[in-house]
Design a protein around this motif. Structure first.
Motif, PDB file in Angstrom:
ATOM      1  N   TYR A   1       0.735  -1.164  -0.006  1.00 51.39           N
ATOM      2  CA  TYR A   1       0.084  -0.059  -0.061  1.00 51.39           C
ATOM      3  C   TYR A   1       0.982   1.261   0.131  1.00 51.39           C
ATOM      4  CZ  TYR A   1      -3.461  -3.161   1.185  1.00 51.39           C
ATOM      5  OH  TYR A   1      -4.346  -4.484   1.135  1.00 51.39           O
ATOM      6  N   PRO A   2       0.271   2.499  -0.543  1.00 48.19           N
ATOM      7  CA  PRO A   2       1.145   3.559  -0.173  1.00 48.19           C
ATOM      8  C   PRO A   2       1.676   3.756   0.921  1.00 48.19           C
ATOM      9  CG  PRO A   2      -0.953   3.935  -1.404  1.00 48.19           C
ATOM     10  CD  PRO A   2      -0.951   2.899  -0.625  1.00 48.19           C
ATOM     11  N   TRP A   3       1.271   3.334   2.042  1.00 49.99           N
ATOM     12  CA  TRP A   3       1.673   3.627   3.418  1.00 49.99           C
ATOM     13  C   TRP A   3       2.598   2.457   3.900  1.00 49.99           C
ATOM     14  CZ3 TRP A   3      -3.347   3.357   1.802  1.00 49.99           C
ATOM     15  CH2 TRP A   3      -4.211   2.055   2.416  1.00 49.99           C
ATOM     16  N   GLY A   4       2.552   1.366   3.350  1.00 54.60           N
ATOM     17  CA  GLY A   4       3.213   0.341   4.244  1.00 54.60           C
ATOM     18  C   GLY A   4       3.067  -1.324   3.234  1.00 54.60           C
ATOM     19  N   THR A   5       3.510  -1.998   4.135  1.00 53.20           N
ATOM     20  CA  THR A   5       3.475  -3.587   3.399  1.00 53.20           C
ATOM     21  C   THR A   5       2.994  -4.402   4.489  1.00 53.20           C
ATOM     22  OG1 THR A   5       5.258  -3.044   1.999  1.00 53.20           O
ATOM     23  CG2 THR A   5       4.564  -5.237   2.066  1.00 53.20           C
ATOM     24  N   VAL A   6       1.936  -5.292   3.973  1.00 53.59           N
ATOM     25  CA  VAL A   6       1.358  -6.135   4.944  1.00 53.59           C
ATOM     26  C   VAL A   6       1.826  -7.715   4.408  1.00 53.59           C
ATOM     27  CG1 VAL A   6      -0.760  -7.417   5.488  1.00 53.59           C
ATOM     28  CG2 VAL A   6      -1.048  -5.043   5.052  1.00 53.59           C
ATOM     29  N   GLN A   7       2.592  -8.231   5.367  1.00 54.63           N
ATOM     30  CA  GLN A   7       3.084  -9.474   5.078  1.00 54.63           C
ATOM     31  C   GLN A   7       2.107 -10.361   5.535  1.00 54.63           C
ATOM     32  OE1 GLN A   7       6.866  -9.607   7.037  1.00 54.63           O
ATOM     33  NE2 GLN A   7       7.611  -7.543   5.848  1.00 54.63           N
ATOM     34  N   VAL A   8       1.957 -11.505   4.528  1.00 58.96           N
ATOM     35  CA  VAL A   8       0.771 -12.481   4.916  1.00 58.96           C
ATOM     36  C   VAL A   8       1.293 -13.484   6.020  1.00 58.96           C
ATOM     37  CG1 VAL A   8      -0.340 -14.684   3.803  1.00 58.96           C
ATOM     38  CG2 VAL A   8      -0.165 -12.294   2.458  1.00 58.96           C
ATOM     39  N   GLU A   9       2.783 -13.658   5.817  1.00 57.18           N
ATOM     40  CA  GLU A   9       3.207 -14.679   6.858  1.00 57.18           C
ATOM     41  C   GLU A   9       3.781 -14.068   8.032  1.00 57.18           C
ATOM     42  OE1 GLU A   9       5.295 -18.359   5.343  1.00 57.18           O
ATOM     43  OE2 GLU A   9       4.714 -17.264   3.160  1.00 57.18           O
ATOM     44  N   ASN A  10       3.571 -12.883   8.229  1.00 57.55           N
ATOM     45  CA  ASN A  10       3.948 -12.084   9.470  1.00 57.55           C
ATOM     46  C   ASN A  10       3.124 -12.214  10.779  1.00 57.55           C
ATOM     47  OD1 ASN A  10       4.788 -10.204  11.432  1.00 57.55           O
ATOM     48  ND2 ASN A  10       6.003  -9.015   9.997  1.00 57.55           N
ATOM     49  N   GLU A  11       3.457 -12.820  11.729  1.00 56.43           N
ATOM     50  CA  GLU A  11       2.478 -12.905  12.693  1.00 56.43           C
ATOM     51  C   GLU A  11       1.824 -11.737  13.508  1.00 56.43           C
ATOM     52  OE1 GLU A  11       1.585 -16.542  14.744  1.00 56.43           O
ATOM     53  OE2 GLU A  11       3.187 -17.524  14.149  1.00 56.43           O
ATOM     54  N   ASN A  12       2.564 -10.618  13.244  1.00 55.90           N
ATOM     55  CA  ASN A  12       2.394  -9.314  13.741  1.00 55.90           C
ATOM     56  C   ASN A  12       1.212  -8.613  12.835  1.00 55.90           C
ATOM     57  OD1 ASN A  12       3.977  -9.442  16.138  1.00 55.90           O
ATOM     58  ND2 ASN A  12       5.818  -9.013  14.814  1.00 55.90           N
ATOM     59  N   HIS A  13       1.161  -9.094  11.633  1.00 53.90           N
ATOM     60  CA  HIS A  13       0.290  -8.606  10.585  1.00 53.90           C
ATOM     61  C   HIS A  13      -1.028  -9.191  10.381  1.00 53.90           C
ATOM     62  CE1 HIS A  13       3.775  -6.586   8.422  1.00 53.90           C
ATOM     63  NE2 HIS A  13       3.705  -6.493   9.772  1.00 53.90           N
ATOM     64  N   CYS A  14      -0.945 -10.605  10.674  1.00 53.84           N
ATOM     65  CA  CYS A  14      -2.379 -11.338  10.626  1.00 53.84           C
ATOM     66  C   CYS A  14      -2.311 -12.625  11.048  1.00 53.84           C
ATOM     67  CB  CYS A  14      -2.960 -11.261   9.275  1.00 53.84           C
ATOM     68  SG  CYS A  14      -2.021 -12.358   7.895  1.00 53.84           S
ATOM     69  N   ASP A  15      -3.378 -13.426  10.968  1.00 53.85           N
ATOM     70  CA  ASP A  15      -3.343 -14.954  11.758  1.00 53.85           C
ATOM     71  C   ASP A  15      -3.184 -15.788  10.528  1.00 53.85           C
ATOM     72  OD1 ASP A  15      -3.992 -13.773  14.159  1.00 53.85           O
ATOM     73  OD2 ASP A  15      -6.081 -13.926  13.823  1.00 53.85           O
ATOM     74  N   PHE A  16      -2.814 -15.559   9.212  1.00 50.18           N
ATOM     75  CA  PHE A  16      -2.492 -16.517   8.142  1.00 50.18           C
ATOM     76  C   PHE A  16      -1.608 -17.760   8.758  1.00 50.18           C
ATOM     77  CE2 PHE A  16       0.020 -18.284   4.962  1.00 50.18           C
ATOM     78  CZ  PHE A  16      -0.848 -18.691   4.014  1.00 50.18           C
TER      79      PHE A  16
END
Ligand code: GDP
Length: 315
Positions: free
Chosen positions: A259-274
């Motif tokens: 995104y313009p403001w940053g990146t969401v990493q699918v496998e990063n546990e701080n970003h989501c529960d994937f």
């Protein structure tokens, strides 16, 4: 023999069993290995049903979970009815073969009459049970080579509104909870803020409980997984993010959404529960779901159907 007599005979047999010591190696301690070898040779079957509105991220999540591209086609929003479309894939990891079927609910929730949406799903699940039952009832049955299409898990994709469940979500899950292992997940979790997400999760769990919907609980009776499964049960519904894009992080390419403001990493546990979902669905509890489908959900269907047949015979 009457029920009571059978019980007595069993008890007598049990009391006649003697414990003996072996004076040398015999070899039946290889039974677990023989079982593993046989299972690996036969390969495994796993069938996932993805329920959720068109565009909620079902196909992207499947690609992310199995780290591949299933090359699914986007569905239109204007279909007159809900259709369930199944695609089967052969996957291999090390020497383990997995025949994976992914069933998509095309057009789910897109019609004015929402009732039709869950009926199509219920009919599909029952049809797979029926087909297995018919194979089982054949005089010459070949369950060893039969392609079992019974649904082992239903991933129910919840819209990331932050407002709780829609009535269609509750009605559908209520209709299905005795037929399939349901794992509710919050889709596109990158669109909900961290604080809102916690409240959203609690609200969903409360609504499910208040409406008597039973979802699949990760089993805690096997002590090797008690701890991890207990902890994961407290994190449901998992809030997940999927992506088909890769971004370099350090020296590794990671599935991410930029995104313009940053990146969401699918496998990063701080970003989501994937990662939690993948761990629970694929790495820890796949066999339990297969087993519960057969021993619990199919058994219930079978009992009901055979009772129907018996009633017809009496009439
Ligand atoms: P499906 O119709 O449910 O199979 O949905 P798709 O997987 O085709 O996704 C529809 C759109 O949503 C695509 O543009 C995806 O890039 C996007 N999408 C998928 N997963 C996510 C997610 O986790 N977060 C966000 N923000 N968008 C997503």
């Amino acid at each position: 023999m009457a029920g009571g007599d059978i019980e007595k005979a069993k008890a007598n047999n049990e009391s006649n069993i003697r414990n003996l010591k072996l004076s040398g190696h015999v070899g039946f301690d290889s039974l677990p290995d023989q079982l593993v070898n046989k299972s690996v040779q036969n390969g495994f079957i796993f069938n996932i049903l993805c329920i959720g509105e068109t565009g909620i991220g079902k196909s992207t999540l499947m690609d992310s979970l199995f780290n591949t591209s299933f090359e699914s086609q986007p569905s239109p929003h204007n279909l007159p009815t809900v259709k369930l479309k199944a695609h089967t894939y052969e996957l291999q990891e090390s020497n383990v073969r997995l025949k994976l079927t992914i069933v998509d609910t095309v057009g789910y929730g897109d019609q004015i009459n929402k009732e039709e949406s869950y009926k199509a799903v219920v009919d599909y699940i029952d049809a797979q049970f029926e087909s297995y039952l018919q194979e089982e009832l054949k005089i010459k049955r070949s369950l060893g080579t039969y392609h079992d299409t019974r649904i082992h898990v239903c991933l129910y994709f919840i819209c990331p509104t932050g407002h709780g469940l829609k009535s269609l979500d509750l009605v559908c899950m209520k209709q299905l909870d005795k037929k399939v292992n349901i794992i509710p997940i919050i889709a596109k979790a990158d669109t909900v803020s961290k604080n809102e997400l916690q409240k959203f999760k609690s609200k969903i769990m409360a609504e499910l409980q208040n409406n008597g919907v039973s979802i699949y609980e990760f089993p805690t009776d096997d002590e090797t997984v008690t701890e991890v499964n207990t902890s994961m049960n407290s994190h449901t519904p998992f809030a997940v993010v999927g992506s088909t894009e890769f971004v370099r992080v350090g020296n590794k390419m990671m599935r991410s959404r930029q995104y313009p403001w940053g990146t969401v990493q699918v496998e990063n546990e701080n970003h989501c529960d994937f990662v939690k979902l993948r761990e629970m669905l694929i790495r820890t509890n796949m066999e339990d779901m297969r087993e519960k489908t057969h021993a619990r959900h199919y058994e219930l269907y079978r009992k009901r159907r055979l009772e129907q047949v018996r009633m017809l015979c009496i009439l």
